[in-house]
Design a protein around this motif. Structure first.
Motif, PDB file in Angstrom:
ATOM      1  N   GLU A  11      31.609  -4.211 -17.034  1.00 25.41           N
ATOM      2  CA  GLU A  11      32.989  -3.910 -16.673  1.00 25.41           C
ATOM      3  C   GLU A  11      33.347  -4.538 -15.325  1.00 25.41           C
ATOM      4  O   GLU A  11      34.421  -5.131 -15.169  1.00 25.41           O
ATOM      5  CB  GLU A  11      33.188  -2.394 -16.612  1.00 25.41           C
ATOM      6  CG  GLU A  11      34.607  -1.988 -16.314  1.00 25.41           C
ATOM      7  CD  GLU A  11      34.789  -0.486 -16.306  1.00 25.41           C
ATOM      8  OE1 GLU A  11      35.833  -0.041 -15.805  1.00 25.41           O
ATOM      9  OE2 GLU A  11      33.909   0.240 -16.798  1.00 25.41           O
ATOM     10  N   ASP A  12      32.449  -4.440 -14.362  1.00 28.83           N
ATOM     11  CA  ASP A  12      32.694  -5.042 -13.044  1.00 28.83           C
ATOM     12  C   ASP A  12      32.796  -6.558 -13.137  1.00 28.83           C
ATOM     13  O   ASP A  12      33.640  -7.179 -12.499  1.00 28.83           O
ATOM     14  CB  ASP A  12      31.589  -4.664 -12.065  1.00 28.83           C
ATOM     15  CG  ASP A  12      31.628  -3.197 -11.671  1.00 28.83           C
ATOM     16  OD1 ASP A  12      32.699  -2.572 -11.784  1.00 28.83           O
ATOM     17  OD2 ASP A  12      30.566  -2.684 -11.242  1.00 28.83           O
ATOM     18  N   GLN A  13      31.942  -7.156 -13.951  1.00 34.63           N
ATOM     19  CA  GLN A  13      31.970  -8.603 -14.119  1.00 34.63           C
ATOM     20  C   GLN A  13      33.287  -9.050 -14.744  1.00 34.63           C
ATOM     21  O   GLN A  13      33.897 -10.028 -14.304  1.00 34.63           O
ATOM     22  CB  GLN A  13      30.806  -9.062 -14.990  1.00 34.63           C
ATOM     23  CG  GLN A  13      29.457  -8.930 -14.332  1.00 34.63           C
ATOM     24  CD  GLN A  13      28.316  -9.266 -15.268  1.00 34.63           C
ATOM     25  OE1 GLN A  13      28.503  -9.371 -16.482  1.00 34.63           O
ATOM     26  NE2 GLN A  13      27.134  -9.426 -14.720  1.00 34.63           N
ATOM     27  N   LYS A  20      39.985 -13.225 -10.691  1.00 39.42           N
ATOM     28  CA  LYS A  20      39.845 -14.640 -10.325  1.00 39.42           C
ATOM     29  C   LYS A  20      40.813 -15.503 -11.137  1.00 39.42           C
ATOM     30  O   LYS A  20      41.486 -16.378 -10.585  1.00 39.42           O
ATOM     31  CB  LYS A  20      38.408 -15.095 -10.562  1.00 39.42           C
ATOM     32  CG  LYS A  20      38.160 -16.538 -10.232  1.00 39.42           C
ATOM     33  CD  LYS A  20      36.743 -16.952 -10.554  1.00 39.42           C
ATOM     34  CE  LYS A  20      36.566 -18.437 -10.380  1.00 39.42           C
ATOM     35  NZ  LYS A  20      35.347 -18.938 -11.006  1.00 39.42           N
ATOM     36  N   LEU A  21      40.897 -15.242 -12.434  1.00 39.50           N
ATOM     37  CA  LEU A  21      41.801 -16.017 -13.288  1.00 39.50           C
ATOM     38  C   LEU A  21      43.261 -15.776 -12.910  1.00 39.50           C
ATOM     39  O   LEU A  21      44.070 -16.714 -12.915  1.00 39.50           O
ATOM     40  CB  LEU A  21      41.567 -15.674 -14.758  1.00 39.50           C
ATOM     41  CG  LEU A  21      40.272 -16.216 -15.362  1.00 39.50           C
ATOM     42  CD1 LEU A  21      40.038 -15.601 -16.736  1.00 39.50           C
ATOM     43  CD2 LEU A  21      40.306 -17.724 -15.456  1.00 39.50           C
ATOM     44  N   GLN A  22      43.607 -14.548 -12.574  1.00 37.35           N
ATOM     45  CA  GLN A  22      44.981 -14.247 -12.177  1.00 37.35           C
ATOM     46  C   GLN A  22      45.340 -14.989 -10.881  1.00 37.35           C
ATOM     47  O   GLN A  22      46.442 -15.510 -10.745  1.00 37.35           O
ATOM     48  CB  GLN A  22      45.165 -12.746 -11.981  1.00 37.35           C
ATOM     49  CG  GLN A  22      45.231 -11.978 -13.276  1.00 37.35           C
ATOM     50  CD  GLN A  22      46.506 -12.242 -14.037  1.00 37.35           C
ATOM     51  OE1 GLN A  22      46.697 -13.312 -14.621  1.00 37.35           O
ATOM     52  NE2 GLN A  22      47.380 -11.279 -14.044  1.00 37.35           N
ATOM     53  N   LYS A  23      44.408 -15.024  -9.936  1.00 41.55           N
ATOM     54  CA  LYS A  23      44.665 -15.728  -8.681  1.00 41.55           C
ATOM     55  C   LYS A  23      44.829 -17.222  -8.931  1.00 41.55           C
ATOM     56  O   LYS A  23      45.731 -17.855  -8.384  1.00 41.55           O
ATOM     57  CB  LYS A  23      43.534 -15.478  -7.687  1.00 41.55           C
ATOM     58  CG  LYS A  23      43.779 -16.111  -6.337  1.00 41.55           C
ATOM     59  CD  LYS A  23      42.657 -15.873  -5.381  1.00 41.55           C
ATOM     60  CE  LYS A  23      42.882 -16.448  -4.017  1.00 41.55           C
ATOM     61  NZ  LYS A  23      43.543 -17.721  -3.921  1.00 41.55           N
ATOM     62  N   LYS A  39      45.702 -20.384 -17.760  1.00 44.11           N
ATOM     63  CA  LYS A  39      44.864 -19.444 -17.003  1.00 44.11           C
ATOM     64  C   LYS A  39      45.303 -18.007 -17.265  1.00 44.11           C
ATOM     65  O   LYS A  39      44.476 -17.105 -17.376  1.00 44.11           O
ATOM     66  CB  LYS A  39      44.934 -19.730 -15.502  1.00 44.11           C
ATOM     67  CG  LYS A  39      44.246 -20.985 -15.088  1.00 44.11           C
ATOM     68  CD  LYS A  39      42.743 -20.863 -15.220  1.00 44.11           C
ATOM     69  CE  LYS A  39      42.068 -22.128 -14.745  1.00 44.11           C
ATOM     70  NZ  LYS A  39      40.629 -22.073 -14.882  1.00 44.11           N
ATOM     71  N   THR A  40      46.608 -17.793 -17.385  1.00 47.26           N
ATOM     72  CA  THR A  40      47.117 -16.458 -17.677  1.00 47.26           C
ATOM     73  C   THR A  40      46.650 -16.001 -19.054  1.00 47.26           C
ATOM     74  O   THR A  40      46.270 -14.838 -19.231  1.00 47.26           O
ATOM     75  CB  THR A  40      48.651 -16.439 -17.590  1.00 47.26           C
ATOM     76  OG1 THR A  40      49.046 -16.871 -16.286  1.00 47.26           O
ATOM     77  CG2 THR A  40      49.197 -15.056 -17.852  1.00 47.26           C
ATOM     78  N   ALA A  41      46.654 -16.901 -20.015  1.00 51.04           N
ATOM     79  CA  ALA A  41      46.182 -16.563 -21.358  1.00 51.04           C
ATOM     80  C   ALA A  41      44.687 -16.215 -21.335  1.00 51.04           C
ATOM     81  O   ALA A  41      44.261 -15.257 -21.990  1.00 51.04           O
ATOM     82  CB  ALA A  41      46.442 -17.725 -22.306  1.00 51.04           C
ATOM     83  N   GLU A  42      43.913 -16.964 -20.565  1.00 52.10           N
ATOM     84  CA  GLU A  42      42.489 -16.654 -20.430  1.00 52.10           C
ATOM     85  C   GLU A  42      42.300 -15.284 -19.794  1.00 52.10           C
ATOM     86  O   GLU A  42      41.434 -14.501 -20.217  1.00 52.10           O
ATOM     87  CB  GLU A  42      41.792 -17.712 -19.572  1.00 52.10           C
ATOM     88  CG  GLU A  42      41.643 -19.059 -20.228  1.00 52.10           C
ATOM     89  CD  GLU A  42      41.008 -20.076 -19.297  1.00 52.10           C
ATOM     90  OE1 GLU A  42      40.164 -19.697 -18.453  1.00 52.10           O
ATOM     91  OE2 GLU A  42      41.366 -21.262 -19.415  1.00 52.10           O
TER      92      GLU A  42
END
Length: 56
Positions: A11-13, A20-23, A39-42
């Motif tokens: 869960e933490d990972q 990270k992806l959102q940033k 990136k948003t889709a990922e």
């Protein structure tokens, strides 16, 4: 000190990967909208995995 070599939970990972992806998506949104959308889709896929993990 003793938690230095402690493994992170799945869960933490996933939460770290999502953040990270959102940033990255936010940073890309200023220059390359198509890459930002990707990136948003990922990030959304990671969020779905995180939700599924919470339900179990």
């Amino acid at each position: 000190m003793f938690g230095l070599f402690k493994k992170k939970s799945e869960e933490d990972q996933l939460r770290e990967k999502y953040e990270k992806l959102q940033k990255e998506a936010f940073d890309l949104s200023k220059t390359n909208r198509k890459a930002a959308d990707q990136k948003t889709a990922e990030a959304e896929e990671v969020a779905k995995k995180l939700e599924a993990l919470k339900k179990d």
